[in-house]
Design an enzyme around this catalytic site. Sequence first.
Site, PDB file in Angstrom:
ATOM      1  CG  HIS A  96      -2.021  -1.022   1.112  1.00 12.49           C
ATOM      2  ND1 HIS A  96      -3.287  -0.805   1.572  1.00 12.49           N
ATOM      3  CD2 HIS A  96      -2.013  -2.270   0.577  1.00 12.49           C
ATOM      4  CE1 HIS A  96      -4.032  -1.874   1.325  1.00 12.49           C
ATOM      5  NE2 HIS A  96      -3.280  -2.783   0.728  1.00 12.49           N
ATOM      6  CD  GLU A  98      -2.187   4.476   2.688  1.00 11.01           C
ATOM      7  OE1 GLU A  98      -1.755   3.676   1.839  1.00 11.01           O
ATOM      8  OE2 GLU A  98      -3.399   4.715   2.834  1.00 11.01           O
ATOM      9  CB  CYS A 123      -7.303   0.372   3.736  1.00 13.71           C
ATOM     10  SG  CYS A 123      -5.729  -0.475   3.949  1.00 13.71           S
ATOM     11  CB  CYS A 126      -2.769   1.778   5.675  1.00 11.05           C
ATOM     12  SG  CYS A 126      -2.211   1.228   4.067  1.00 11.05           S
TER      13      CYS A 126
HETATM   14  N1  THU Z   1      -4.492   0.998  -1.444  1.00 19.63           N
HETATM   15  C1  THU Z   1      -3.503   1.750  -0.877  1.00 19.63           C
HETATM   16  O1  THU Z   1      -2.404   1.858  -1.427  1.00 19.63           O
HETATM   17  N2  THU Z   1      -3.763   2.353   0.312  1.00 19.63           N
HETATM   18  C2  THU Z   1      -4.957   2.246   0.963  1.00 19.63           C
HETATM   19  O2  THU Z   1      -5.014   2.404   2.160  1.00 19.63           O
HETATM   20  C3  THU Z   1      -6.136   1.870   0.157  1.00 19.63           C
HETATM   21  C4  THU Z   1      -5.819   0.809  -0.853  1.00 19.63           C
HETATM   22  C5  THU Z   1      -4.188   0.272  -2.678  1.00 19.63           C
HETATM   23  C6  THU Z   1      -4.053  -1.226  -2.493  1.00 19.63           C
HETATM   24  C7  THU Z   1      -4.374  -1.742  -3.867  1.00 19.63           C
HETATM   25  O3  THU Z   1      -3.199  -1.679  -4.648  1.00 19.63           O
HETATM   26  C8  THU Z   1      -5.378  -0.745  -4.415  1.00 19.63           C
HETATM   27  O4  THU Z   1      -5.219   0.452  -3.617  1.00 19.63           O
HETATM   28  C9  THU Z   1      -6.826  -1.210  -4.338  1.00 19.63           C
HETATM   29  O5  THU Z   1      -7.168  -1.549  -3.063  1.00 19.63           O
HETATM   30 ZN    ZN Z   2      -3.943   0.561   2.944  1.00 19.77          ZN
END
Ligand code: THU
Ligand code: ZN
Length: 301
Positions: A96, A98, A123, A126
């Site tokens: 992710h 973050e 999310c 994270c």
């Molecule tokens: N994603 C993030 O990078 N951060 C978050 O907190 C929300 C979700 C990414 C994970 C995945 O690659 C895509 O967004 C769809 O969930």
């Molecule tokens: Zn996340």
Amino acid sequence: MNNDVFNQAVKHLAEPIQAQMHQAFAQHPFSGQIPASIMAQLLPAQLPSLLPFAACFAVTPVSDFNVGALVVGNSGAGYIGANLEFAGQALGQSVHAEQAAINNAWLAQETGIKQLFVNASPCGHCRQFIREVAGQEALTVQVLSQPDRPFAELLPDSFGPQDLGNQQALFQQPTQCFVAVDEPNGEPVGEPIGSPAQYQAIIAEANLSYAPYTGYYHSLGLQTHDEQWFIGRYSENAAYNPSLPALQSALSQLRFAGYGLGDVKTAVLAHRVGQKIDMTNQYKTLLTQLNQLELTVIKLN
Ligand code: THU
Ligand code: ZN
């Protein structure tokens, strides 16, 4: 040096900053870091404008959903992060944005982080990852241009390191003193095979990894065809699943410099043996499927 992604990404920044970023990274590949001298020129309200720049480094063959994040370290430097996904692999291998930004600041020897900016609401995974960071109580989180909020508001009634009796925290972890050993006797080895200096650098990063719950301290180094090394460290989480593997940590850094897994020719894992967990097979799965790479292993104890 392949600066294509960087050159495209920089176009999202205000013009004076573009020039300074080009100057700062003219001689060496982009590191995902924005020097404190450049950060100091931005007003607080301008910091979210760095998120479209960060999101350019995302690799999202599964979701097509690019997330950009930025953390400000205690030194005042900025560290970007972007999400990474791997086609043909389990979703759990993803990074992710973050996590990528926090990993970036952690590898750069920051002592902690003060602010997090992200272009989508962080999310639950994270939020749990952030819970492990030293000083998380004082961290502020800002989603796009909305007002910033204390991190504690985003994760009430949290489960954290203290629930497992752990007094350590990510960014303030003690340095370990493991050395390369020959099995089965566990005796220290002499000169490791390959480039001794690089192997020592990988072992040094393993000693800075964070594995208070399992003792499985390790790092993973990736060497590109043009001889650049990127070394990732493992960071563990009290809730286990949000832990960031060392391979993902290295791949995220590789991406800022404009490389992809296809540019990697050597992968070296330095890991502590004899622990309750072992991630060699997980790493081999990703390395083999994506690039037919062999994994060289240095055993530590
Ligand atoms: N994603 C993030 O990078 N951060 C978050 O907190 C929300 C979700 C990414 C994970 C995945 O690659 C895509 O967004 C769809 O969930
Ligand atoms: Zn996340």
